[in-house]
Design an enzyme around this catalytic site. Structure first.
Site, PDB file in Angstrom:
ATOM      1  N   ARG A  45       0.965  -1.259   0.063  1.00 33.50           N
ATOM      2  CA  ARG A  45       0.049  -0.010   0.045  1.00 33.50           C
ATOM      3  C   ARG A  45       0.855   1.375  -0.058  1.00 33.50           C
ATOM      4  O   ARG A  45       0.633   2.214  -0.476  1.00 33.50           O
ATOM      5  CB  ARG A  45      -0.915   0.027   1.021  1.00 33.50           C
ATOM      6  CG  ARG A  45      -1.685   1.218   1.313  1.00 33.50           C
ATOM      7  CD  ARG A  45      -3.007   1.309   2.546  1.00 33.50           C
ATOM      8  NE  ARG A  45      -2.605   0.533   3.503  1.00 33.50           N
ATOM      9  CZ  ARG A  45      -1.657   1.095   4.360  1.00 33.50           C
ATOM     10  NH1 ARG A  45      -1.094   2.356   4.350  1.00 33.50           N
ATOM     11  NH2 ARG A  45      -1.741   0.282   5.682  1.00 33.50           N
ATOM     12  N   TYR A  97     -15.939  16.770 -16.093  1.00 31.35           N
ATOM     13  CA  TYR A  97     -16.305  15.439 -16.314  1.00 31.35           C
ATOM     14  C   TYR A  97     -17.335  14.879 -15.121  1.00 31.35           C
ATOM     15  O   TYR A  97     -17.258  15.580 -13.996  1.00 31.35           O
ATOM     16  CB  TYR A  97     -15.169  14.330 -16.072  1.00 31.35           C
ATOM     17  CG  TYR A  97     -15.469  12.974 -15.843  1.00 31.35           C
ATOM     18  CD1 TYR A  97     -16.229  12.283 -16.568  1.00 31.35           C
ATOM     19  CD2 TYR A  97     -14.894  12.308 -14.569  1.00 31.35           C
ATOM     20  CE1 TYR A  97     -16.425  10.890 -16.344  1.00 31.35           C
ATOM     21  CE2 TYR A  97     -15.072  11.083 -14.298  1.00 31.35           C
ATOM     22  CZ  TYR A  97     -15.995  10.379 -15.338  1.00 31.35           C
ATOM     23  OH  TYR A  97     -16.356   8.974 -15.020  1.00 31.35           O
ATOM     24  N   ASP A 170      -6.763  18.433 -15.388  1.00 36.06           N
ATOM     25  CA  ASP A 170      -6.869  16.985 -15.688  1.00 36.06           C
ATOM     26  C   ASP A 170      -6.423  16.802 -17.224  1.00 36.06           C
ATOM     27  O   ASP A 170      -7.224  17.527 -18.266  1.00 36.06           O
ATOM     28  CB  ASP A 170      -8.501  16.675 -15.763  1.00 36.06           C
ATOM     29  CG  ASP A 170      -8.913  15.326 -15.981  1.00 36.06           C
ATOM     30  OD1 ASP A 170      -8.191  14.770 -16.769  1.00 36.06           O
ATOM     31  OD2 ASP A 170      -9.966  14.998 -15.258  1.00 36.06           O
ATOM     32  N   LYS A 195      -7.757   5.888 -19.696  1.00 35.37           N
ATOM     33  CA  LYS A 195      -7.890   6.217 -21.053  1.00 35.37           C
ATOM     34  C   LYS A 195      -6.543   6.258 -22.013  1.00 35.37           C
ATOM     35  O   LYS A 195      -6.027   4.884 -22.364  1.00 35.37           O
ATOM     36  CB  LYS A 195      -8.259   7.461 -21.226  1.00 35.37           C
ATOM     37  CG  LYS A 195      -9.801   7.711 -20.832  1.00 35.37           C
ATOM     38  CD  LYS A 195     -10.443   7.119 -19.677  1.00 35.37           C
ATOM     39  CE  LYS A 195     -11.864   7.481 -19.191  1.00 35.37           C
ATOM     40  NZ  LYS A 195     -12.114   7.130 -17.889  1.00 35.37           N
TER      41      LYS A 195
END
Length: 381
Positions: A45, A97, A170, A195
């Protein structure tokens, strides 16, 4: 060294075995010589060798200080929002978004206010900054109306007002193959690596790149405390996909330009508006030329019959363009934002941001462009 060469050469072979492919360190924990004495890794982690290779790779692509990989793009957004406290404010792009809009609504319950503004108007954007503004949140190009914001100008003017304001970009729609916001004055870059970075519609991933060590340390603490890290296998998939980033984005951008030019000719018939930064009539076409290498692989367009029903007929009539959410993969996709990616955004907010009922978004893949144009043409008939 050119960017394409640097990308490939920065993926080093494994020094232990000579393996040309990055190893997948599929482990949750690591053996320590004594408490706190280890080889830089104690728990996955917190750190993982495969994840670290991905983070350094994206850092180099974005010319940053360091990067952090998360389990999704929205997990990256959430980590950045955790930098804020009660009564802080955000100035954000208006057609943001839908998932980010939904998350900002959750933070509104915690006393964090967002002012939505058309950031293509740089002066209007700057005028919305108040004493409580801590973040200026840009998407350029935006999802889904492909608005272009002047990242350099907005970053400079924001810092003139308050040097502590953080400018967040972004960069999902552009990717580092098209633009590098840190070089334009931004402080934080966010990617839905699902993406263009991973690029093959087979992984869910998010990345943050920052320009200074203090900001990295703060976000690293948040990442470790919140735990939304990217798994070793998904890090490996993203590394594998990113190796063809420049090839894919160049082809996708060329395909998009050709399809947008075709759609532009259809404006005398069934099409109302075509949204693509590469078209000369685009509001900030010249800014796109200034800050982007290509115009990108996404196009949106609306119909003269501006109804959800008409849009649904088109998006369910294509044969090559697959009806699906997401974007940036090798296969071309078609999407109806009002009922898919932005359905959680209230109707009034959508319309004010320019997201018409009939707006259709295309994500161009790497297929032959003549086949793609033929497919769109038959769907419009």
């Amino acid at each position: 060294m050119k960017e394409e060469t640097k990308l490939i050469q920065n993926i080093l072979s494994d020094p232990l075995t000579g393996a040309i492919s990055t190893p997948i360190y599929q482990t949750s924990t690591y053996v320590q010589e004594s408490p706190g004495v280890h080889k830089g890794f104690d728990y996955t982690r917190t750190n993982n060798p495969t994840r670290k290779i991905l983070e350094r790779l994206v850092t180099d692509l974005e010319y940053g200080y360091d990067s952090l990989a998360f389990s999704s793009g929205l997990a990256s957004v959430d980590a950045v929002l955790k930098l804020l406290k009660y009564k802080d404010e955000i100035v954000a792009v208006d057609d943001i978004y839908g998932g980010t809009f939904r998350l900002l609504n959750l933070y509104k319950k915690l006393g964090i206010k967002t002012k939505f503004v058309d950031t293509t108007d740089a002066e209007k954007t700057i005028s919305e900054i108040s004493d409580n503004t801590k973040l200026v949140w840009l998407e350029s190009p935006t999802n889904p109306t492909l608005k272009i914001s002047d990242i350099e100008y907005i970053s400079k003017k924001s810092k003139d007002i308050n040097p502590k304001i953080l400018v967040v970009v972004d960069n999902t729609f552009a990717s580092p193959a098209i633009q590098n916001p840190l070089n334009l004055g931004a402080d934080i870059i966010i990617h839905s690596a699902t993406k263009y970075l991973a690029g093959h519609s087979d992984v869910l991933a998010g990345l943050i790149t920052v320009k200074n060590p203090d900001l990295y340390d703060e976000l690293k603490y948040i990442q470790n405390a919140s735990g939304g890290v990217l798994s070793p296998i998904d890090c490996w998939l993203t590394i594998r996909g990113i190796q063809t980033l420049y090839l894919r984005v160049k082809k996708q951008s060329q395909n998009a330009y050709d399809v947008a030019s075709f759609l532009e000719k259809k404006r005398n018939t069934c099409i109302d508006k075509v949204y693509y930064p590469g078209l000369s009539h685009h509001k900030n076409h010249l800014i796109a030329i200034k800050q982007q290498r290509y115009f990108g692989g996404i196009i949106s367009f609306s119909l003269k019959d501006d109804t959800i029903e008409s849009a649904k007929k088109v998006v369910t009539s294509t044969k090559l363009f697959k009806l699906a959410e997401s974007l940036g993969g090798t296969k071309s996709l078609i999407c109806h934002p009002s009922t898919m990616t932005h359905k959680s955004t209230p109707l009034e907010v959508r319309i004010n941001a320019g997201i018409q009922n009939s707006l259709i978004r295309l994500s161009l893949g790497i297929e032959n462009v003549e086949d793609l144009i033929e497919d769109i043409d038959q769907s419009l008939k």
